[in-house]
Design a protein around this motif. Sequence first.
Motif, short mmCIF file in Angstrom:
data_model
loop_
_atom_site.label_atom_id
_atom_site.label_comp_id
_atom_site.label_asym_id
_atom_site.label_seq_id
_atom_site.Cartn_x
_atom_site.Cartn_y
_atom_site.Cartn_z
N LYS A 43 73.99 -36.33 -3.84
CA LYS A 43 73.50 -35.28 -2.95
C LYS A 43 71.78 -35.12 -3.44
O LYS A 43 71.71 -34.95 -4.59
CB LYS A 43 73.33 -34.52 -2.14
N PRO A 44 70.74 -35.23 -2.51
CA PRO A 44 69.66 -34.96 -3.89
C PRO A 44 69.38 -33.04 -3.49
O PRO A 44 70.59 -32.20 -3.54
CB PRO A 44 67.99 -34.05 -2.46
N THR A 45 68.77 -32.62 -4.32
CA THR A 45 68.88 -31.48 -4.87
C THR A 45 67.55 -30.79 -4.98
O THR A 45 66.18 -31.63 -4.90
CB THR A 45 69.38 -30.49 -5.61
N ASN A 46 66.30 -29.78 -5.46
CA ASN A 46 65.50 -28.90 -4.96
C ASN A 46 65.07 -29.01 -6.47
O ASN A 46 63.89 -29.92 -7.11
CB ASN A 46 65.17 -27.69 -4.65
N VAL A 47 65.08 -29.40 -7.70
CA VAL A 47 65.14 -29.21 -8.81
C VAL A 47 66.31 -29.84 -9.98
O VAL A 47 67.69 -29.19 -9.72
CB VAL A 47 64.24 -28.04 -9.31
N LEU A 48 65.76 -30.72 -10.82
CA LEU A 48 67.07 -30.75 -11.26
C LEU A 48 66.27 -30.41 -13.13
O LEU A 48 65.04 -30.50 -13.64
CB LEU A 48 67.38 -32.32 -11.41
N SER A 49 67.16 -30.40 -14.03
CA SER A 49 66.64 -29.67 -15.56
C SER A 49 67.70 -30.84 -16.34
O SER A 49 68.84 -30.72 -16.08
CB SER A 49 67.45 -28.20 -15.80
N PHE A 50 66.85 -31.84 -17.07
CA PHE A 50 67.26 -32.03 -18.01
C PHE A 50 67.32 -31.51 -19.92
O PHE A 50 66.40 -32.20 -20.20
CB PHE A 50 67.29 -33.88 -18.73
N PRO A 51 67.76 -31.20 -19.99
CA PRO A 51 67.62 -29.99 -21.52
C PRO A 51 67.38 -30.90 -22.66
O PRO A 51 68.50 -31.71 -22.61
CB PRO A 51 68.51 -28.66 -21.35
N MET A 52 66.67 -30.69 -23.99
CA MET A 52 67.15 -31.89 -24.92
C MET A 52 67.26 -30.67 -25.82
O MET A 52 67.63 -31.05 -27.67
CB MET A 52 65.90 -33.03 -24.97
N LEU A 53 66.98 -29.39 -25.89
CA LEU A 53 67.50 -28.61 -27.28
C LEU A 53 68.49 -27.90 -27.15
O LEU A 53 68.05 -27.22 -25.61
CB LEU A 53 65.90 -27.54 -27.64
N GLU A 54 69.38 -27.26 -27.85
CA GLU A 54 70.51 -26.47 -28.30
C GLU A 54 69.09 -24.58 -27.87
O GLU A 54 68.57 -24.77 -28.90
CB GLU A 54 70.77 -26.07 -29.00
N ARG A 55 70.26 -23.96 -27.45
CA ARG A 55 69.90 -22.63 -26.96
C ARG A 55 69.35 -21.43 -28.44
O ARG A 55 67.99 -21.75 -28.76
CB ARG A 55 69.98 -21.77 -26.74
N GLY A 56 69.29 -22.12 -29.57
CA GLY A 56 69.69 -22.02 -30.75
C GLY A 56 68.56 -22.28 -31.55
O GLY A 56 67.81 -21.42 -32.28
N ASP A 57 68.20 -23.71 -31.20
CA ASP A 57 67.06 -24.43 -31.83
C ASP A 57 65.79 -24.11 -31.90
O ASP A 57 65.05 -23.92 -32.29
CB ASP A 57 67.69 -25.98 -31.59
N LEU A 58 65.74 -24.15 -30.30
CA LEU A 58 65.16 -23.43 -29.95
C LEU A 58 64.38 -22.10 -30.48
O LEU A 58 63.61 -22.35 -30.04
CB LEU A 58 64.69 -23.52 -27.70
N LEU A 59 65.02 -20.97 -30.54
CA LEU A 59 64.97 -20.28 -30.99
C LEU A 59 64.55 -19.88 -32.54
O LEU A 59 63.56 -19.05 -32.96
CB LEU A 59 66.27 -19.09 -30.47
N ASP A 60 65.41 -20.75 -33.01
CA ASP A 60 64.85 -21.33 -34.58
C ASP A 60 63.72 -22.31 -34.95
O ASP A 60 63.58 -21.97 -35.40
CB ASP A 60 65.92 -21.94 -35.34
N LEU A 61 62.98 -22.73 -34.06
CA LEU A 61 61.99 -23.58 -33.82
C LEU A 61 60.72 -22.81 -34.14
O LEU A 61 60.17 -21.84 -34.00
CB LEU A 61 61.52 -23.96 -32.52
#
Length: 162
Positions: free
Chosen positions: A63-81
């Motif tokens: 089915k369609p949906t309004n927005v799709l998100s496909f993350p490529m970084l883990e939260r911890g990696d983002l915080l450590d960047l």
Amino acid sequence: MDFDIDIDGWPADVAWDALTVRAHAALCGVEPALDNPRLTASVLFTSDADVHALNKEWRGKDKPTNVLSFPMLERGDLLDLAPEGLPEMLGDLALAAGTCAREAADKGVPLEAHAAHLLIHGLLHLAGHDHVDSDTQAEAMEALEIAALAKLGIADPYGDRN
């Protein structure tokens, strides 16, 4: 953050690329992890059919949906960047024109305001926030959305809150 934005089938009277940048800037005020100059993300403003196909292929939901998100970084990696270094891909977003327009009309809000909400929602998903595992997670994510939208002059999409 640097954005790669593709717009297909969305109304031409709105600068969707500028809205993406404004939504991100507002979000950085409440989610500092997204305020890193190394981050990049792709944003696809497209049709319901395209989002439906992505949703079916990648999430197994036919089915369609309004927005799709496909993350490529883990939260911890983002915080450590660190802020210095090569670009890092945060992830991809895809917004469905028809679904977003119907939802905006149902809510009685301009499409631009609803799209800003969905951009913020999607970027929070890319940053590792979620709302499916607990009410506490959902409330925390909604609070970030409401705060970022307020910076854009957009009312709380979830109802009256302090």
